[in-house]
Design an enzyme around this catalytic site. Sequence first.
Site, PDB file in Angstrom:
ATOM      1  N   CYS A   1      -1.775   1.025  -4.183  1.00 50.36           N
ATOM      2  CA  CYS A   1      -0.431   1.740  -4.496  1.00 50.36           C
ATOM      3  C   CYS A   1      -0.523   2.518  -5.871  1.00 50.36           C
ATOM      4  O   CYS A   1       0.586   2.898  -6.204  1.00 50.36           O
ATOM      5  CB  CYS A   1       0.597   0.693  -4.114  1.00 50.36           C
TER       6      CYS A   1
ATOM      7  N   CYS B   1       0.765  -1.345  -0.089  1.00 50.75           N
ATOM      8  CA  CYS B   1      -0.083  -0.056  -0.207  1.00 50.75           C
ATOM      9  C   CYS B   1       0.980   1.151  -0.192  1.00 50.75           C
ATOM     10  O   CYS B   1       2.230   1.199  -0.033  1.00 50.75           O
ATOM     11  CB  CYS B   1      -0.957  -0.018   1.306  1.00 50.75           C
TER      12      CYS B   1
ATOM     13  N   CYS C   1       3.574   0.043  -8.477  1.00 52.66           N
ATOM     14  CA  CYS C   1       3.974  -1.372  -8.195  1.00 52.66           C
ATOM     15  C   CYS C   1       4.382  -1.879  -9.468  1.00 52.66           C
ATOM     16  O   CYS C   1       3.826  -1.945 -10.601  1.00 52.66           O
ATOM     17  CB  CYS C   1       2.881  -2.103  -7.759  1.00 52.66           C
TER      18      CYS C   1
END
Length: 141
Positions: A87, A13, A91
């Site tokens: 996120c 996150c 990522c």
Amino acid sequence: MSSNPLASVLFVCVHNAGRSQMAAGFLSHLAGDRVEVRSAGSIPGDQVNPSAVEAMKEVGIDISEAEPKILTTEAVQGSDYVITMGCGDACPIFPGKKYLDWALEDPAGKGVEAVRPIRDEIKTRVEALVAEIDAAARSQD
């Protein structure tokens, strides 16, 4: 007991201070050494959210020693499952990984009363993940 984990899981996150820390706590608690657990954030916070720590303590899981960590390419490459929790595009994506996106409310700035339902939803999802990992391991036997 096997010393090799069945799978490795990375929870991601933004701040690695709430959702991903609670998920990592539940997975470590529920799967023990059967699963390697990591968590990280694209912009890690200074500390784990105190309301998340308190909410987890209520269910007997201590995440008070956890510290937010920066998301690295190596962590993603070393994980079988990459579970994102808001996120965004931070990522990195690699072939051969199982990516799951868990749309969960961010507990940042919320009191423990508001964090409890988020915690409970994370627990439900982690229990399903453990069942999936165990089923995949049985199918490979």
